[in-house]
Design a protein around this motif. Structure first.
Motif, PDB file in Angstrom:
ATOM      1  N   ILE A 112      52.489  55.530  44.744  1.00  0.00           N
ATOM      2  CA  ILE A 112      52.024  54.251  45.337  1.00  0.00           C
ATOM      3  C   ILE A 112      52.856  53.507  44.995  1.00  0.00           C
ATOM      4  CG2 ILE A 112      50.002  52.793  45.281  1.00  0.00           C
ATOM      5  CD1 ILE A 112      48.324  55.058  45.233  1.00  0.00           C
ATOM      6  N   CYS A 149      43.942  51.883  38.975  1.00  0.00           N
ATOM      7  CA  CYS A 149      42.775  52.180  40.006  1.00  0.00           C
ATOM      8  C   CYS A 149      41.556  51.620  39.468  1.00  0.00           C
ATOM      9  CB  CYS A 149      42.692  53.765  39.822  1.00  0.00           C
ATOM     10  SG  CYS A 149      41.147  54.059  40.929  1.00  0.00           S
ATOM     11  N   PRO A 150      40.903  50.755  40.092  1.00  0.00           N
ATOM     12  CA  PRO A 150      39.415  49.899  39.669  1.00  0.00           C
ATOM     13  C   PRO A 150      38.413  51.040  39.882  1.00  0.00           C
ATOM     14  CG  PRO A 150      40.119  49.256  41.898  1.00  0.00           C
ATOM     15  CD  PRO A 150      41.310  50.241  41.389  1.00  0.00           C
ATOM     16  N   GLY A 151      38.625  52.135  40.634  1.00  0.00           N
ATOM     17  CA  GLY A 151      37.456  53.268  40.736  1.00  0.00           C
ATOM     18  C   GLY A 151      37.527  54.378  39.913  1.00  0.00           C
ATOM     19  N   TRP A 179      44.728  38.548  45.756  1.00  0.00           N
ATOM     20  CA  TRP A 179      44.397  39.785  45.290  1.00  0.00           C
ATOM     21  C   TRP A 179      43.562  39.532  43.880  1.00  0.00           C
ATOM     22  CZ3 TRP A 179      46.004  41.215  40.106  1.00  0.00           C
ATOM     23  CH2 TRP A 179      45.747  42.628  39.869  1.00  0.00           C
ATOM     24  N   ARG A 208      47.750  46.794  38.352  1.00  0.00           N
ATOM     25  CA  ARG A 208      47.466  47.666  39.775  1.00  0.00           C
ATOM     26  C   ARG A 208      46.826  49.057  39.688  1.00  0.00           C
ATOM     27  NH1 ARG A 208      49.088  44.047  44.080  1.00  0.00           N
ATOM     28  NH2 ARG A 208      47.562  45.311  45.575  1.00  0.00           N
ATOM     29  N   MET A 236      37.290  51.021  50.055  1.00  0.00           N
ATOM     30  CA  MET A 236      36.378  51.831  49.507  1.00  0.00           C
ATOM     31  C   MET A 236      36.475  53.320  50.283  1.00  0.00           C
ATOM     32  SD  MET A 236      35.788  50.141  46.744  1.00  0.00           S
ATOM     33  CE  MET A 236      36.636  48.791  46.730  1.00  0.00           C
ATOM     34  N   ALA A 242      40.095  54.802  49.872  1.00  0.00           N
ATOM     35  CA  ALA A 242      40.547  55.219  48.192  1.00  0.00           C
ATOM     36  C   ALA A 242      39.580  56.302  47.769  1.00  0.00           C
ATOM     37  CB  ALA A 242      40.399  53.754  47.281  1.00  0.00           C
ATOM     38  N   ILE A 287      43.943  47.338  47.969  1.00  0.00           N
ATOM     39  CA  ILE A 287      45.114  48.455  47.674  1.00  0.00           C
ATOM     40  C   ILE A 287      46.638  47.649  48.091  1.00  0.00           C
ATOM     41  CG2 ILE A 287      46.123  50.740  48.271  1.00  0.00           C
ATOM     42  CD1 ILE A 287      43.160  51.563  49.036  1.00  0.00           C
ATOM     43  N   VAL A 305      47.382  63.384  42.179  1.00  0.00           N
ATOM     44  CA  VAL A 305      46.403  62.925  43.302  1.00  0.00           C
ATOM     45  C   VAL A 305      47.305  61.972  44.237  1.00  0.00           C
ATOM     46  CG1 VAL A 305      44.554  62.377  44.439  1.00  0.00           C
ATOM     47  CG2 VAL A 305      44.383  63.658  42.629  1.00  0.00           C
ATOM     48  N   THR A 323      40.814  60.979  47.374  1.00  0.00           N
ATOM     49  CA  THR A 323      41.254  61.182  46.140  1.00  0.00           C
ATOM     50  C   THR A 323      40.393  61.927  45.426  1.00  0.00           C
ATOM     51  OG1 THR A 323      40.145  59.266  45.721  1.00  0.00           O
ATOM     52  CG2 THR A 323      42.215  59.108  45.627  1.00  0.00           C
ATOM     53  N   SER A 324      38.964  61.865  45.251  1.00  0.00           N
ATOM     54  CA  SER A 324      38.231  62.471  44.284  1.00  0.00           C
ATOM     55  C   SER A 324      38.155  64.116  44.880  1.00  0.00           C
ATOM     56  CB  SER A 324      36.792  62.113  44.466  1.00  0.00           C
ATOM     57  OG  SER A 324      36.727  60.850  44.221  1.00  0.00           O
ATOM     58  N   LEU A 339      32.115  48.160  41.465  1.00  0.00           N
ATOM     59  CA  LEU A 339      32.864  49.312  40.681  1.00  0.00           C
ATOM     60  C   LEU A 339      32.398  49.312  39.077  1.00  0.00           C
ATOM     61  CD1 LEU A 339      36.147  49.838  42.685  1.00  0.00           C
ATOM     62  CD2 LEU A 339      34.037  51.119  42.864  1.00  0.00           C
ATOM     63  N   ARG A 380      52.720  44.492  45.781  1.00  0.00           N
ATOM     64  CA  ARG A 380      52.857  45.815  46.926  1.00  0.00           C
ATOM     65  C   ARG A 380      53.959  45.209  48.035  1.00  0.00           C
ATOM     66  NH1 ARG A 380      50.300  49.505  44.085  1.00  0.00           N
ATOM     67  NH2 ARG A 380      48.290  49.401  44.007  1.00  0.00           N
ATOM     68  N   LEU A 418      34.329  55.812  38.323  1.00  0.00           N
ATOM     69  CA  LEU A 418      33.473  56.582  39.312  1.00  0.00           C
ATOM     70  C   LEU A 418      34.232  57.689  39.836  1.00  0.00           C
ATOM     71  CD1 LEU A 418      31.354  56.618  41.565  1.00  0.00           C
ATOM     72  CD2 LEU A 418      32.686  55.333  42.812  1.00  0.00           C
ATOM     73  N   GLY A 419      35.528  57.664  39.925  1.00  0.00           N
ATOM     74  CA  GLY A 419      36.401  59.023  40.151  1.00  0.00           C
ATOM     75  C   GLY A 419      36.194  59.969  39.069  1.00  0.00           C
TER      76      GLY A 419
HETATM   77  C1  HEM Z   1      40.111  61.156  41.147  1.00  0.00           C
HETATM   78  C2  HEM Z   1      40.080  60.042  42.045  1.00  0.00           C
HETATM   79  C3  HEM Z   1      40.959  58.601  42.066  1.00  0.00           C
HETATM   80  C4  HEM Z   1      42.366  59.034  41.845  1.00  0.00           C
HETATM   81  C5  HEM Z   1      43.184  59.986  40.981  1.00  0.00           C
HETATM   82  C6  HEM Z   1      42.960  57.563  41.890  1.00  0.00           C
HETATM   83  C7  HEM Z   1      44.103  57.201  41.917  1.00  0.00           C
HETATM   84  C8  HEM Z   1      44.607  55.656  42.114  1.00  0.00           C
HETATM   85  C9  HEM Z   1      45.928  55.683  41.812  1.00  0.00           C
HETATM   86  C10 HEM Z   1      47.268  56.271  41.249  1.00  0.00           C
HETATM   87  C11 HEM Z   1      46.152  54.312  42.270  1.00  0.00           C
HETATM   88  C12 HEM Z   1      47.223  53.431  42.221  1.00  0.00           C
HETATM   89  C13 HEM Z   1      47.868  52.722  41.013  1.00  0.00           C
HETATM   90  C14 HEM Z   1      49.070  51.895  41.118  1.00  0.00           C
HETATM   91  O1  HEM Z   1      49.405  51.340  42.011  1.00  0.00           O
HETATM   92  O2  HEM Z   1      49.996  51.892  40.297  1.00  0.00           O
HETATM   93  C15 HEM Z   1      44.602  53.678  42.744  1.00  0.00           C
HETATM   94  C16 HEM Z   1      44.555  52.605  43.379  1.00  0.00           C
HETATM   95  C17 HEM Z   1      43.247  52.144  43.689  1.00  0.00           C
HETATM   96  N1  HEM Z   1      42.067  53.040  43.760  1.00  0.00           N
HETATM   97 FE1  HEM Z   1      41.773  54.828  43.144  1.00  0.00          FE
HETATM   98  N2  HEM Z   1      41.888  56.798  42.447  1.00  0.00           N
HETATM   99  C18 HEM Z   1      40.836  57.556  42.500  1.00  0.00           C
HETATM  100  C19 HEM Z   1      39.184  57.149  42.799  1.00  0.00           C
HETATM  101  C20 HEM Z   1      38.970  55.885  43.333  1.00  0.00           C
HETATM  102  C21 HEM Z   1      37.730  55.445  43.775  1.00  0.00           C
HETATM  103  C22 HEM Z   1      36.546  56.458  43.513  1.00  0.00           C
HETATM  104  C23 HEM Z   1      37.814  54.093  44.176  1.00  0.00           C
HETATM  105  C24 HEM Z   1      36.828  53.107  44.805  1.00  0.00           C
HETATM  106  C25 HEM Z   1      35.664  53.558  45.165  1.00  0.00           C
HETATM  107  C26 HEM Z   1      39.082  53.621  44.179  1.00  0.00           C
HETATM  108  C27 HEM Z   1      39.804  52.700  44.451  1.00  0.00           C
HETATM  109  C28 HEM Z   1      41.092  52.412  44.097  1.00  0.00           C
HETATM  110  C29 HEM Z   1      41.790  50.782  44.666  1.00  0.00           C
HETATM  111  C30 HEM Z   1      40.911  49.810  45.540  1.00  0.00           C
HETATM  112  C31 HEM Z   1      42.984  50.888  44.331  1.00  0.00           C
HETATM  113  C32 HEM Z   1      44.009  49.769  44.572  1.00  0.00           C
HETATM  114  C33 HEM Z   1      43.999  48.791  43.269  1.00  0.00           C
HETATM  115  C34 HEM Z   1      44.834  47.418  43.540  1.00  0.00           C
HETATM  116  O3  HEM Z   1      46.036  47.807  44.124  1.00  0.00           O
HETATM  117  O4  HEM Z   1      44.629  46.626  42.817  1.00  0.00           O
HETATM  118  N3  HEM Z   1      39.776  54.911  43.398  1.00  0.00           N
HETATM  119  N4  HEM Z   1      43.747  54.808  42.640  1.00  0.00           N
END
Ligand code: HEM
Length: 519
Positions: free
Chosen positions: A388, A458-460, A144, A456, A317, A320, A136, A384, A324-325, A156, A119, A463-464
């Motif tokens: 990123i 989404c680890p969530g 990381w 990278r 947490m 993110a 993130i 959404v 988003t949700s 998660l 990043r 849940l999402g």
């Molecule tokens: C509909 C719900 C969600 C959508 C659409 C979404 C989408 C995304 C996207 C597009 C990314 C970035 C991917 C990239 O960099 O290429 C991301 C990263 C991330 N998301 Fe989600 N997300 C959602 C829900 C959640 C939830 C519920 C959590 C945790 C409770 C979460 C935690 C994270 C984290 C920690 C990252 C960063 C991962 C990293 O950089 O290693 N997300 N998400």
């Protein structure tokens, strides 16, 4: 004569001195900018002997910043129509690659994922996320990797997500009840956006902190208002990100605001951790703070893990999960209100699978095939988190073009998911396009990447998906919906507001009528 003999006033002299100083400072700044720019252009010219991807013509210093407006993902899509799916732009001093097609996205997120998984520097995360110590925005590397492992294994995992199932059910029931009481009985227009975002905030707080936070808990402005400010500030374009040497000058005043906000947030998180330390022995179920405290004490993290790391992950947490949700649900409901025949078809499926005597349970979700298609199509049409940023850790050649080390990579999910070569009639909301299709949203199919793909991603995600499917199903199953003031479905706007989560510009308003038999 008298005038001439008067001594030169001291105040005037001081003022003149200040003016000269200010002028000297301005000139010195301009000279420094010019030297940095000239040096940068020289370097660029040397590097550009190798070919970088095509792109629009830019201006000195600002590069292509002037081409971007309020919704940069839309501007990039328009530019990609002229310059192609692999495009070079310069945002201030930062060389940036914009990716707009599925096969090019695959190159960046699969073939060369090991090169593009970092990043970029981020001014907001320096202050809000303890010097990019969160997941993130952390740079790619052992830190990381360890943080990601801790989050996926302990926070998660499927087991942990399932442990919050009854909490999710209770919170959704509370929202349905309040909608039924407040709006339904009196045919009042409900602010669906506010209801959904409040539900998402409550569910996230219960999962992360073990309790809901009311408006007075963080600051006199209220918990949700402060979290909104954090989201807003983190998404505001900061000149320091595009002209690193301007960071210290803080021309927009953002750094000062970031420092104030991060201080307030830090005090709030410290208070929460203290409360958890005091009440640990009396607890049966563990929220995220308890789990992180266990990790800190066990020493199982493969790096120094202290309160700062706990706070950085808590920050992640919250940010993110909350926006988003809620944003995904808001967009899917928008499309259902714009397409009443799809809403009816989904209600029919829910009647067949669940019946009208009870509400939807999480265990019903896997049987709801049309719901799955509606959610996929909603996430396709409304990315959404469309832009990123990633960063190149090494020089690399992609599609015969040179991508330089340090370049910022923006995979424009919005453009990829609206690519007319892959998606016929891409602007239309057509859940039926997924009938008989095996296209999945978990990062395997590069034409549909709501959660990204690769290291990278989404680890969530799991849940999402559960939260989005459950809440959409519940709202559609429990209520019939009507637009206010006789508005026609096609008149409901779809204006976007770019941010950490790209939500509706205007709140979604609708009138619910309860439709289950257990009224
Ligand atoms: C509909 C719900 C969600 C959508 C659409 C979404 C989408 C995304 C996207 C597009 C990314 C970035 C991917 C990239 O960099 O290429 C991301 C990263 C991330 N998301 Fe989600 N997300 C959602 C829900 C959640 C939830 C519920 C959590 C945790 C409770 C979460 C935690 C994270 C984290 C920690 C990252 C960063 C991962 C990293 O950089 O290693 N997300 N998400």
């Amino acid at each position: 004569m008298i005038e001439i003999s008067r001594p030169f006033p001291l105040e005037l002299f001081q003022k003149l001195k200040e003016l000269v100083l200010v002028m000297a400072l301005i000139w010195a700044t301009l000279v420094v900018i010019f030297i940095v720019y000239a040096f940068y252009e020289l370097l660029n010219n040397i590097q550009n002997r190798t070919r970088h991807p095509p792109g629009p013509k830019g201006f000195p210093i600002i590069g292509h910043l002037h081409l971007l407006g309020k919704n940069p993902h839309q501007d990039f899509l328009k530019l990609a129509k002229t310059h192609g799916p692999l495009m070079y732009v310069r945002l201030g001093l930062v060389p940036t690659i914009v990716v707009s097609s599925a096969d090019t996205a695959e190159k960046f997120l699969k073939t060369y994922d090991h090169i593009f998984a970092s990043r970029p520097y981020n001014e907001a995360a320096q202050y809000l996320a303890y010097g990019q110590k969160n997941l993130i925005t952390a740079k790619y590397g052992p830190y990381w990797r360890n943080m990601r492992k801790l989050c996926t294994q302990h926070l998660l995992s499927n087991q942990k997500i399932n442990s919050f199932q009854s909490m999710r059910r209770q919170q959704v029931e509370l929202m349905i009840k309040s909608l039924k009481n407040e709006a339904c009985d009196h045919r009042v227009v409900a602010d669906l956006s506010a209801k959904i975002s409040s539900l998402s905030a409550d569910m996230t707080c219960l999962m992360v902190f073990g309790k809901k936070y009311m408006d007075e808990d963080l600051d006199k402005r209220g918990f949700k208002a402060v979290v909104n400010d954090v989201e807003h500030l983190a998404a505001t374009p900061n000149l320091g990100d595009f002209f690193p040497f301007l960071g210290v000058i803080d021309l927009q005043g953002l750094t000062r605001q970031l420092k104030d906000l991060s201080k307030m947030f830090d005090e709030f998180l410290e208070k929460i951790i203290d409360e958890h330390v005091q009440s640990r022995d009396q607890k049966q179920s563990k929220d995220f703070v308890d789990t992180m405290l266990d990790i800190m004490q066990s020493g199982e993290a493969e790096f120094q893990f202290d309160r700062r790391h706990i706070k950085a992950i808590l920050f992640d947490m919250l940010i993110a999960a909350m926006g988003t949700s809620a944003t995904a649900i808001e967009w899917i409901l928008t499309e259902l209100l714009r397409h009443p025949h799809v809403m009816k078809k989904l209600q029919k499926e829910l009647e067949q699978v669940v019946g009208l005597e009870r509400m939807v349970k999480e265990s019903d979700l896997e049987k709801l095939n049309y719901l799955d298609m509606v959610v996929k199509e909603g996430l396709r049409l409304h990315a959404v988190a469309p832009l990123i940023p990633h960063e190149a850790m090494e020089d690399c050649v992609v599609n015969s073009f040179h991508i330089q080390k340090g370049a910022r990579i923006l995979i424009n999910f919005y453009a990829v998911q609206r690519d007319p070569d892959i998606w016929p009639e891409p602007e239309k909301f057509l859940p039926e396009r997924f009938v008989g299709s095996s296209i999945d949203i978990r990062g395997r199919d590069f034409q549909l990447l709501p959660f990204g793909s690769g290291r990278r991603s989404c680890p969530g995600m799991q849940l999402g998906i559960i939260i989005v499917q459950l809440i959409v199903a519940q709202l559609v199953h429990c209520f019939d919906w009507e637009l206010p003031n006789g508005m026609q479905p096609c008149d409901l706007d779809v204006e976007e507001n770019f941010g950490l989560a790209t939500s509706r510009e205007n709140p979604l308003m609708a009138i619910p009528t309860y439709r289950l038999n257990n009224a």
